[in-house]
Design a protein around this motif. Structure first.
Motif, PDB file in Angstrom:
ATOM      1  N   ILE B   3       0.824  -1.205   0.000  1.00  0.00           N
ATOM      2  CA  ILE B   3       0.000   0.000   0.000  1.00  0.00           C
ATOM      3  C   ILE B   3       0.862   1.261   0.000  1.00  0.00           C
ATOM      4  CG2 ILE B   3      -1.737   1.295   1.283  1.00  0.00           C
ATOM      5  CD1 ILE B   3      -2.854  -1.236   2.341  1.00  0.00           C
ATOM      6  N   ALA B   4       1.906   1.229   0.834  1.00  0.00           N
ATOM      7  CA  ALA B   4       2.767   2.409   0.945  1.00  0.00           C
ATOM      8  C   ALA B   4       3.320   2.795  -0.422  1.00  0.00           C
ATOM      9  CB  ALA B   4       3.901   2.133   1.920  1.00  0.00           C
ATOM     10  N   ILE B   7       0.620   4.257  -2.706  1.00  0.00           N
ATOM     11  CA  ILE B   7       0.303   5.628  -2.321  1.00  0.00           C
ATOM     12  C   ILE B   7       1.400   6.583  -2.777  1.00  0.00           C
ATOM     13  CG2 ILE B   7       0.074   7.156  -0.340  1.00  0.00           C
ATOM     14  CD1 ILE B   7      -1.544   5.053   1.038  1.00  0.00           C
ATOM     15  N   ALA B  33      -3.801  10.138   6.104  1.00  0.00           N
ATOM     16  CA  ALA B  33      -4.148   8.830   6.636  1.00  0.00           C
ATOM     17  C   ALA B  33      -5.660   8.666   6.686  1.00  0.00           C
ATOM     18  CB  ALA B  33      -3.550   8.662   8.030  1.00  0.00           C
ATOM     19  N   THR B  34      -6.335   9.662   7.198  1.00  0.00           N
ATOM     20  CA  THR B  34      -7.790   9.590   7.298  1.00  0.00           C
ATOM     21  C   THR B  34      -8.446   9.507   5.923  1.00  0.00           C
ATOM     22  OG1 THR B  34      -7.687  10.914   9.301  1.00  0.00           O
ATOM     23  CG2 THR B  34      -9.820  10.736   8.217  1.00  0.00           C
ATOM     24  N   LEU B  36      -7.233   8.666   3.010  1.00  0.00           N
ATOM     25  CA  LEU B  36      -6.946   7.485   2.206  1.00  0.00           C
ATOM     26  C   LEU B  36      -7.315   6.194   2.935  1.00  0.00           C
ATOM     27  CD1 LEU B  36      -3.566   8.585   0.596  1.00  0.00           C
ATOM     28  CD2 LEU B  36      -5.887   8.818  -0.266  1.00  0.00           C
ATOM     29  N   GLY B  37      -7.770   6.343   4.144  1.00  0.00           N
ATOM     30  CA  GLY B  37      -8.233   5.169   4.862  1.00  0.00           C
ATOM     31  C   GLY B  37      -7.141   4.190   5.248  1.00  0.00           C
ATOM     32  N   VAL B  38      -5.961   4.704   5.537  1.00  0.00           N
ATOM     33  CA  VAL B  38      -4.883   3.825   5.990  1.00  0.00           C
ATOM     34  C   VAL B  38      -4.270   4.425   7.249  1.00  0.00           C
ATOM     35  CG1 VAL B  38      -4.333   2.988   3.684  1.00  0.00           C
ATOM     36  CG2 VAL B  38      -3.165   4.999   4.583  1.00  0.00           C
ATOM     37  N   SER B  39      -3.361   3.664   7.849  1.00  0.00           N
ATOM     38  CA  SER B  39      -2.757   4.166   9.089  1.00  0.00           C
ATOM     39  C   SER B  39      -1.706   5.220   8.779  1.00  0.00           C
ATOM     40  CB  SER B  39      -2.114   3.024   9.853  1.00  0.00           C
ATOM     41  OG  SER B  39      -0.888   2.678   9.259  1.00  0.00           O
ATOM     42  N   ARG B  40      -1.371   5.978   9.784  1.00  0.00           N
ATOM     43  CA  ARG B  40      -0.381   7.034   9.598  1.00  0.00           C
ATOM     44  C   ARG B  40       0.974   6.426   9.268  1.00  0.00           C
ATOM     45  NH1 ARG B  40       1.789  10.561  14.305  1.00  0.00           N
ATOM     46  NH2 ARG B  40       3.322  11.799  13.158  1.00  0.00           N
ATOM     47  N   VAL B  42       1.714   3.931   7.397  1.00  0.00           N
ATOM     48  CA  VAL B  42       1.811   3.688   5.963  1.00  0.00           C
ATOM     49  C   VAL B  42       2.071   4.997   5.224  1.00  0.00           C
ATOM     50  CG1 VAL B  42       0.523   3.005   3.928  1.00  0.00           C
ATOM     51  CG2 VAL B  42       0.415   1.623   5.990  1.00  0.00           C
ATOM     52  N   ILE B  43       1.338   6.035   5.617  1.00  0.00           N
ATOM     53  CA  ILE B  43       1.548   7.348   4.993  1.00  0.00           C
ATOM     54  C   ILE B  43       2.992   7.789   5.167  1.00  0.00           C
ATOM     55  CG2 ILE B  43       0.948   9.789   5.104  1.00  0.00           C
ATOM     56  CD1 ILE B  43      -1.205   8.129   3.875  1.00  0.00           C
TER      57      ILE B  43
END
Lengths: 242, 242
Positions: B3-4, B7, B33-34, B36-40, B42-43
């Motif tokens: 995912i990372a 993105i 994060a919010t 894209l619906g992933v954790s921080r 990963v961002i």
DNA sequence: TTGGCAAAACTGGTCTGACCAGTTGGTAAT
DNA sequence: ATTACCAACTGGTCAGACCAGTTTTGCCAA
């Protein structure tokens, strides 16, 4: 600076300096985190930076690996047109020697300045093998000695350039060894030059090392020309590498 | 794909497509994060990849910003490993300048010695175009001038080597032009160096030409280091070949 | 003994929520 | 109006959990 960035640079430096070879597996994230005393998150961020720079590749479940492309990779057997030129164009030999004169001088200078103990050890090892082989058929030790010095320069660009000329270099070294070594007086001079260069690097005298390396290549260059002028046919070496 | 990485590519695409202008602030990590619906985490990993590629810069407490000079990337006329190294690794720049110092010195020496009338004409032409363009955005004339000299050396090996470093050279020339030219006193010195080098070659003074060319590259090298020491951020140039 | 298969012990990938550390802007006290 | 400070941003780091591939281990059956 952020820890992740520092770590990414340290790791890249390690890789570039040859601490980690291409395609070699890096320690696992958890190991790195423990050893470096930081959290795994930081390690992952550092690795992603290296990934962004194309230095490493990461594979799920397997680990991270030094990218093939990076650093002193072997298989760049592509001197392209130059190898062809050499056969039938002896001048290419002198052209290369002209270039080598500069680059090896610089390499010796930097090696004397920057070599790590490991580098010095490698150089010593290569140096000690210089005279233990039949000089007529084997130019490898000679080439290895010069190569060890180049790598000790810790200048990736320099390493890359000379690596790109590797095959051509091997040919000229072979040519010079084949032509010069049988003449005792030449052989002695060259041995002396090698020894002095070696000593200068070990003694960490950059200026001396540069001067000696430059002089050495120039000597080879002029000796070859001299021999050619005397009508002695230059022994042609062609590509028969194993 | 991870995912990372996805993105990071999506964000880079956004930036390249003009969705985000240079120097523009990117959304905060928590926002991304919010949205894209992933954790921080990963961002952060994705952002570190972009950092590694030189697309963004991150400043503690402020945010992430699109790098000044981002490529509307064409294709990669790949020189292999070295181009990658350059991004994010300023040392490569100095490594290359060290090598250039030697090679361009030799090139100038040989050019002064061997240049044909046609060569001299080409050099003159390139020289005359040096100051007729906006120096900030275009490093080509500078590079062409040096290239003309190299070709006049009539040493195929030298030409080959420097040609292999062409893209990397373009980058460093660009970097030096971008950083040094805006400073008037620097620009004047460089102009003078170019003129003297040109005159030495035209006057067929090999030793002078060599000395001047070497000094010129060394000057660029040390000026860049000096600027960096003063804390001024070196303008990073990435591959934006026309 | 040997084959094969399943579990265990790795690897990286993601998530959560907490806290630290710079930066900024507004507000309250002077 | 100025100054000092605090609250609310920003990114930086940490801990521990769990998921998802890969490799090793070891046991059981043929």
């Amino acid at each position: 600076m952020a820890i992740a960035q520092e770590i990414s640079f340290r790791l890249e430096q390690l890789i570039l300096d040859g601490g980690l070879a291409p395609e070699q597996k890096m320690p696992s994230e958890r190991q790195l985190a423990t050893r470096l005393g930081v959290s795994r998150a930081v390690i992952r961020e550092a690795l992603h930076e290296l990934q962004g720079r194309g230095v490493i590749e990461t594979r799920h479940g397997k680990g991270s690996f030094v990218s093939q492309i990076v650093s002193t990779n072997e298989e760049h057997t592509d001197d392209g047109p130059l190898l062809h030129m050499f056969n039938g164009h002896p001048r290419t030999l002198y052209d290369l020697l002209e270039v080598r004169e500069q680059l090896e001088g610089q390499a010796a200078y930097l090696a004397a300045k920057r070599a790590t103990p490991q580098d010095l050890h490698r150089i010593t090892k290569a140096f000690s093998k210089l005279d233990q082989t039949d000089p007529l058929t084997n130019a490898k030790p000679d080439h290895n000695f010069h190569q060890a010095i180049v790598e000790a320069s810790h200048n990736p660009v320099l390493v890359h350039v000379l690596n790109g000329l590797k095959n051509l270099m091997l040919l000229t070294v072979q040519a010079s060894v084949a032509n010069l070594n049988p003449r005792e007086e030449m052989r002695n001079k060259i041995t002396t030059q090698h020894r002095r260069l070696y000593q200068a690097i070990m003694a960490r005298k950059p200026e001396s090392a540069k001067r000696l390396a430059t002089a050495h290549v120039r000597f080879v260059n002029e000796s070859m020309k001299e021999i050619e002028r005397q009508g002695t046919k230059i022994i042609r070496v062609s590509l028969d590498r194993a």
